[in-house]
Design a protein around this motif. Structure first.
Motif, mmCIF file in Angstrom:
data_model
loop_
_atom_site.group_PDB
_atom_site.id
_atom_site.type_symbol
_atom_site.label_atom_id
_atom_site.label_comp_id
_atom_site.label_asym_id
_atom_site.label_seq_id
_atom_site.Cartn_x
_atom_site.Cartn_y
_atom_site.Cartn_z
ATOM 1 N N ALA A 118 -7.078 15.967 3.557
ATOM 2 C CA ALA A 118 -6.268 14.774 3.808
ATOM 3 C C ALA A 118 -4.786 15.079 3.971
ATOM 4 C CB ALA A 118 -6.456 13.779 2.659
ATOM 5 N N VAL A 163 0.818 -1.221 0.000
ATOM 6 C CA VAL A 163 0.000 0.000 0.000
ATOM 7 C C VAL A 163 0.850 1.269 0.000
ATOM 8 C CG1 VAL A 163 -1.905 -1.158 1.166
ATOM 9 C CG2 VAL A 163 -0.253 0.118 2.520
ATOM 10 N N TYR A 164 2.129 1.114 0.250
ATOM 11 C CA TYR A 164 3.002 2.292 0.227
ATOM 12 C C TYR A 164 3.757 2.408 -1.092
ATOM 13 C CZ TYR A 164 1.877 3.070 5.064
ATOM 14 O OH TYR A 164 1.188 3.335 6.217
ATOM 15 N N THR A 215 -0.692 12.144 -0.554
ATOM 16 C CA THR A 215 -1.655 12.669 -1.522
ATOM 17 C C THR A 215 -0.968 13.437 -2.646
ATOM 18 O OG1 THR A 215 -1.932 14.645 -0.179
ATOM 19 C CG2 THR A 215 -3.516 12.872 0.164
ATOM 20 N N ARG A 255 -8.255 3.696 0.984
ATOM 21 C CA ARG A 255 -7.414 3.618 -0.215
ATOM 22 C C ARG A 255 -6.468 2.427 -0.109
ATOM 23 N NH1 ARG A 255 -3.193 8.458 -1.672
ATOM 24 N NH2 ARG A 255 -2.268 7.817 0.303
ATOM 25 N N GLY A 256 -5.898 2.232 1.077
ATOM 26 C CA GLY A 256 -4.965 1.123 1.269
ATOM 27 C C GLY A 256 -5.666 -0.221 1.172
ATOM 28 N N VAL A 293 -8.942 6.316 -7.753
ATOM 29 C CA VAL A 293 -7.822 6.965 -8.431
ATOM 30 C C VAL A 293 -6.676 7.275 -7.459
ATOM 31 C CG1 VAL A 293 -9.191 7.893 -10.312
ATOM 32 C CG2 VAL A 293 -8.858 9.264 -8.263
ATOM 33 N N HIS A 294 -6.784 6.740 -6.243
ATOM 34 C CA HIS A 294 -5.689 6.830 -5.280
ATOM 35 C C HIS A 294 -5.419 8.265 -4.836
ATOM 36 C CE1 HIS A 294 -2.036 4.865 -3.541
ATOM 37 N NE2 HIS A 294 -2.874 3.859 -3.549
ATOM 38 N N CYS A 295 -6.481 9.092 -4.760
ATOM 39 C CA CYS A 295 -6.274 10.499 -4.402
ATOM 40 C C CYS A 295 -6.061 10.694 -2.910
ATOM 41 C CB CYS A 295 -7.431 11.365 -4.894
ATOM 42 S SG CYS A 295 -8.998 11.086 -4.037
ATOM 43 N N GLY A 296 -6.590 9.774 -2.097
ATOM 44 C CA GLY A 296 -6.353 9.860 -0.651
ATOM 45 C C GLY A 296 -7.341 10.718 0.123
ATOM 46 N N LEU A 297 -8.364 11.247 -0.544
ATOM 47 C CA LEU A 297 -9.315 12.098 0.180
ATOM 48 C C LEU A 297 -10.142 11.310 1.206
ATOM 49 C CD1 LEU A 297 -10.668 14.741 -2.376
ATOM 50 C CD2 LEU A 297 -8.685 14.808 -0.895
ATOM 51 N N CYS A 306 -15.494 10.032 -0.894
ATOM 52 C CA CYS A 306 -14.883 9.686 -2.188
ATOM 53 C C CYS A 306 -15.445 10.501 -3.335
ATOM 54 C CB CYS A 306 -15.103 8.205 -2.491
ATOM 55 S SG CYS A 306 -14.389 7.733 -4.080
ATOM 56 N N GLU A 335 -1.660 3.274 6.413
ATOM 57 C CA GLU A 335 -2.308 3.295 5.100
ATOM 58 C C GLU A 335 -3.038 1.974 4.834
ATOM 59 O OE1 GLU A 335 -1.595 5.892 2.506
ATOM 60 O OE2 GLU A 335 -2.805 4.871 1.002
ATOM 61 N N SER A 336 -2.483 0.876 5.352
ATOM 62 C CA SER A 336 -3.124 -0.430 5.147
ATOM 63 C C SER A 336 -4.428 -0.535 5.930
ATOM 64 C CB SER A 336 -2.170 -1.545 5.565
ATOM 65 O OG SER A 336 -1.487 -1.181 6.754
ATOM 66 N N LEU A 363 -8.790 9.267 3.406
ATOM 67 C CA LEU A 363 -7.999 8.960 4.608
ATOM 68 C C LEU A 363 -8.563 9.602 5.881
ATOM 69 C CD1 LEU A 363 -4.319 9.173 3.251
ATOM 70 C CD2 LEU A 363 -5.765 7.182 3.409
ATOM 71 N N HIS A 395 -6.313 -1.042 -2.296
ATOM 72 C CA HIS A 395 -5.056 -1.467 -2.909
ATOM 73 C C HIS A 395 -4.753 -2.922 -2.557
ATOM 74 C CE1 HIS A 395 -1.925 0.475 -5.234
ATOM 75 N NE2 HIS A 395 -1.012 -0.223 -4.593
ATOM 76 N N LEU A 396 -5.009 -3.301 -1.311
ATOM 77 C CA LEU A 396 -4.787 -4.693 -0.896
ATOM 78 C C LEU A 396 -5.739 -5.637 -1.636
ATOM 79 C CD1 LEU A 396 -4.363 -4.356 3.000
ATOM 80 C CD2 LEU A 396 -2.559 -4.786 1.310
ATOM 81 N N TYR A 440 -7.960 4.508 10.122
ATOM 82 C CA TYR A 440 -6.744 5.219 9.704
ATOM 83 C C TYR A 440 -6.458 6.381 10.644
ATOM 84 C CZ TYR A 440 -3.365 8.018 7.148
ATOM 85 O OH TYR A 440 -2.251 8.736 6.817
#
Lengths: 506, 460
Positions: free
Chosen positions: A155, A31-32, A77, B70-71, B47-51, B107, B65-66, B53, B74-75, B59
């Motif tokens: 974020a 994830v990183y 981000t 978003r994490g 889209v992995h923007c992270g908003l 999101c 992040e896991s 989080l 991804h997993l 989190y």
């Protein structure tokens, strides 16, 4: 490197941050592998989560002792791959350094750990203002905030904002992050802790170390604490949104408003396709048949805003605006800006892969530049869409592509490079606010002459002689080069985002 | 010096590595997670923007992040693409997700996260070893909670002890300590008093002047532990000119099963409810179907998704989803009642995840509170962050659930209000029991109860 030394390093780090403060399992490290720019990927050897400056310093000392590179990361981000670890580097993540240490309303400064979130800081300031006003009814203070407002502000961290010198929608009038950072604390590669803030109210004497660290993208030191300037939060606004049949006219209006001596808080343009994306996602009521939408906001003393508003609307009308609406209702205004700030994310509803370019051009060249950028896209068989901070001349062309189509990726990357080159050619720069990271590293020698690049490298070497801090980012490195290749076929590398070798253009 | 001249002066040159990992063509064959294409699409919409989080309770609690939306996406994508395997660590991060859906509100890309995590969980649940406690818990979740009569029988001894004043002794740590932690937690969550045997609600007498026909979904745990709120709901709706219908054939909404990885049983229950609320014989169809329990409402609203593979029922499920409302939405639509009596009280409002995020209902409950004369509503910091209840999460992930409850209670305490309003049974039990555990004086109340007091008196 042997297995034994690997374990020793991880054991040492674990000794500093505790077993729950270190991730080492390859599954979890997945994830990183990237930030908001998901093209560039690398797996860190480990991710450590320090909670204090002292822990950061101890981690840095240990990593340096073991000769391992360090990559600082906040919320991840960023849009340039700046916090991605390559080549077995270890990430120091500030997500557990979220403390807001003090808020001083009288001196208008807040001290926050690097991992505190931008919006959280402003919310804490608002709460402090409310508390103050409850206890000091005779001498109330007005609302205050930390002004930088990147679209990621809910974020992203204040440390990340400072390290990348983040911009945002309000930067036109209120400035970028570096204008709001009064001092920083950072850790050098030898583990020493530097603080640039010495007095409560005044700038520190000597060379501007604070300014140097802002925008250094983790290549000079690891930010651990930020002294944030608190400024009065504007209370009175007028928000205009105007619709155009031609993007050219919208850009011309932007240029004319500035030429008329008006300094709006923000001027944002979205092209037709972006309007439709945003409208589909958030149902704000934007006209989906328009070619361009221009959002202008002014803030200041209530009594003078209406006159300014009239002048702005007259300029828009003179430039052929099809429809002009304005609002002062705070709720509608919040919705409007929320729609704008979530515009990039909304693209995910349409395309699985896109990337956002970020470049700055002289504002007066906007009308022609937007047309040229779209034309470059067409020459490569691509659709490029635009949503941009027009007031700053900061364009964000968005390229859509199919990740599984290697040829298309290749064309996208070539077109992106040509767009950047074009921006440089007309007197612009390769980034307005996203930073260089790995994404634009190869463009640096095109932007700057050899003597300038050399000076950057010398500066970097002064802070970080062994190149352990975020090596291979921002400043062309003598030790590590990260190429953004995407294999066209398993045996043929190709499709570099920015070809690694460019002859400097003259 | 340019980049090139740097290299020429340094013949070794910089080490060159690729910043784009090569695509592994064999990975897909190793994938341990098979998702249907629609569901997999959910992962690629990100889209992995992270908003997401800062919206995620886990989190923001541990900074990993896991353990972020978003994490986790991804997993799950990594599992589906065969890039990683279902190690204990990976499954642990997926287990720690509350499925509170705050990330869906945040999101901008419209990722339907819950479908992705629910499909993934269902896939892995079958292949994981289970302990005796797990099996017992699953029996309680699937065979006790969804059946009001069984639940009443099971609670009878506890209710008797409560009446005798011995419940405090019985739940003493040293007595309860012999039970697995999850069962101790269940005992703590039981509200400290209630009738020995809660009566079933029957449809009230049909008023002659009713303008709307409203079906009431009473819930299983809700109808046993919080039947009073259902009674108040009926009284309010009748006063506001509605005919309230309480179909006897209604069953558990199926949320416990659906979230616990048993979608087969969830679908069976959904079919029962479709029948109970839509096949009313010759009677006039219902205008709305309401519930005062956010968790059930969210599930009922999504029957069309749950039953999407059953074309015969899709239209019916859609019809039910369209009629489904939270009680607060219906009350706002019916308008502010006249002659409200003051209820002088300082309260704060907690957003139940299944109301705020799953149903996107944020304003109506607040609006109802604003109607009540004399009521002061203090905004709650992080009101949209989960309290840790999350269905049966507080039983399966007690540590994180407790951390989140404590965070919620700290925020509530900071408001100065001694009354916290919320529209969901699960949150009520969690926040109430955790406040008691921490010795914090707090009353947990449903907005319906406060509106009922303003309309009919009884809160002086």
């Amino acid at each position: 490197m042997t297995l034994a030394t690997r374990d020793e390093l991880l054991d040492d780090l674990r000794g500093i941050v505790g077993p729950a403060g270190l991730l080492t399992s390859p599954d979890e490290l997945l994830v990183y592998e990237c930030d908001g720019f998901s093209v560039a990927r690398g797996t860190p050897r480990a991710v450590a989560f320090p909670t204090t400056t002292e822990q950061v310093a101890a981690c840095v000392k240990t990593l340096r002792k073991h000769g391992v590179g360090i990559v600082p990361r906040g919320s991840g981000t960023g849009l340039a791959g700046g916090c991605v670890a390559f080549d077995g580097q270890v990430i120091l993540c500030t997500s557990r350094m979220t403390k807001i240490e003090s808020i001083d309303l009288a001196d208008r400064v807040a001290v926050a750990q690097a991992g505190a979130l931008n919006v959280t800081l402003s919310e804490a300031v608002a709460a402090e203002v409310a508390r103050w006003n409850q206890n000091h009814a005779e001498l109330p203070v007005g609302p205050m905030h930390f002004s930088p407002d990147p679209s990621s502000q809910r974020a992203s961290t204040v440390g990340g904002n400072a390290a990348t010198n983040a911009g945002g929608i309000n930067t036109l009038k209120h400035g970028v992050t570096s204008n709001h950072v009064l001092g920083v604390e950072f850790v050098l590669p030898d583990g020493e802790i530097v603080r640039t803030r010495t007095a409560a109210l005044y700038e520190s004497p000597g060379p501007d170390l604070t300014g140097l660290l802002c925008g250094s993208e983790g290549t000079l030191g690891i930010l651990t604490k930020v002294w944030c300037r608190l400024t009065p939060k504007p209370e009175h606004f007028r928000t205009v949104y105007t619709v155009y049949t031609l993007t050219f006219d919208a850009c011309k209006s932007v240029s004319d408003v500035i030429a008329a001596g008006i300094l709006p808080t923000s001027m944002e343009v979205m092209d037709g396709r972006m309007i439709r994306v945003v409208e589909d996602a958030f149902h704000y009521g934007f006209p989906t048949d328009a070619a361009a939408l221009l959002l202008i906001e002014i803030d200041g003393v209530d009594s003078i805003l209406d006159e300014q508003l009239e002048r702005i609307m007259a300029i828009c009308r003179a430039n052929g605006a099809r429809d002009i609406k304005h609002c002062s209702d705070p709720k509608r205004r919040t919705e409007l800006w929320s729609a704008r700030k979530r515009a990039f994310g909304a693209i995910g509803r349409l395309h699985t892969a896109y990337f956002t370019q970020d470049a700055c051009i002289p504002r007066s060249r906007l009308p022609e530049a937007v047309e040229r950028i779209v034309a470059i896209g067409a020459e490569h068989g691509l659709k490029i869409n635009n949503v941009f901070h027009a007031g700053d001349g900061n364009v964000h062309p968005i390229f859509f592509f199919d990740e599984s189509n290697a040829q298309e990726v290749q064309r996208t990357l070539e077109a992106a490079e040509r767009v950047l080159q074009y921006c440089i050619d007309i007197g612009g720069t390769i980034t307005g606010e996203h930073g260089v990271g790995v994404e634009k590293l190869a463009m640096m020698p095109r932007m700057f002459n050899p003597a300038t690049i050399d000076t950057f490298q010398k500066l970097k070497a002064t802070f970080d002689p062994d190149a352990v801090l975020n090596d291979g980012k921002l400043i062309p490195s003598k030790t590590l080069r990260i190429e953004l290749h995407r294999p066209v076929s398993p045996n043929v590398p190709g499709g570099a985002l920015c070809p690694p070798h460019h002859p400097p253009t003259t | 010096m340019t980049l090139e001249s740097t290299e020429s002066s340094n013949p070794a040159g910089p080490r060159v590595i690729s910043g784009v990992p090569p695509i592994d063509p064999g990975a897909a064959a190793r994938a341990t997670l098979k998702l249907d294409p629609d569901t997999f699409q959910r992962a690629t919409d990100c889209v992995h923007c992270g908003l997401c989080l800062p919206a995620c309770p886990t989190y923001t609690q541990n900074g990993l992040e896991s353990d972020s939306p978003r994490g986790r996406i991804h997993l799950m994508k990594g599992l589906a693409e065969g890039r990683i395997g279902p190690s204990e660590a990976v499954l642990g991060h997926l287990d720690l997700c509350l499925d509170c859906r705050a990330c869906e509100t945040a999101c901008p890309s419209g990722v339907v996260y819950h479908e992705l995590i629910e499909a993934t969980r269902e896939h892995f649940i079958a292949m994981r070893p289970t302990t005796l406690t797990d099996k017992l818990l699953r029996w309680v979740f699937f065979h006790l909670f969804p059946h009001p009569t069984r639940l009443k029988v099971a609670l009878l001894p506890a209710r008797v002890l409560q009446k005798l004043g011995l419940w405090g002794l019985a739940t003493h740590r040293r007595v309860l300590g012999v039970l697995p932690a999850q069962f101790q937690k269940m005992a703590q969550m039981l509200p400290p008093d209630g009738p020995l045997w809660e009566r079933r609600l029957a449809s009230p007498v049909k008023p002659t002047t009713a303008t709307r026909r409203v079906g009431l979904f009473t819930g299983c745990i809700g109808s046993v532990l919080y039947q009073e709120i259902n009674r108040q709901t009926v009284a309010i709706l009748e006063r506001l000119g509605c005919e309230v219908v309480i179909p006897t054939g209604q069953a558990c909404c199926g949320a416990i099963h659906h979230h616990g990885g048993d979608s087969h049983e969830a679908k069976a229950l959904a079919r029962k409810n479709l029948e109970a609320f839509l096949d009313l014989g010759g009677e006039k169809p219902l205008d709305w179907i309401v519930t005062n329990i956010a968790g059930c409402g969210a599930m009922l609203r999504e029957y069309d998704d749950l039953l999407r593979d059953d074309p015969a029922l899709t239209a019916k499920a859609k019809a039910l989803s369209e009629k489904m409302r939270d009680i607060s939405e219906v009350l706002v639509e019916l308008g502010k009642p006249t002659d409200l009596k003051p209820v002088p009280m300082t309260v704060t409002y907690h957003d139940a995840c299944h109301l705020r995020h799953a149903q996107q209902v944020a304003d109506p409950p607040r609006q109802i509170l604003s109607w009540i004369p004399g009521m002061r509503v203090v905004p709650l910091a992080e009101s949209e962050i989960c309290c840790g209840a999350a269905g049966t999460y507080n039983l399966s992930q007690p540590a994180m659930a407790r951390d989140l409850a404590e965070r919620k209670l700290r925020n509530i305490a900071a408001t100065g209000a001694r009354v916290c309003v919320m529209g969901n049974v699960g949150c009520a039990m969690q926040i109430d029991s955790e406040a008691r555990r921490m010795g914090m004086p707090l009353r947990v109340v449903h907005p319906v109860t406060l509106l009922h007091a303003a309309m009919f008196g009884g809160e002086d």
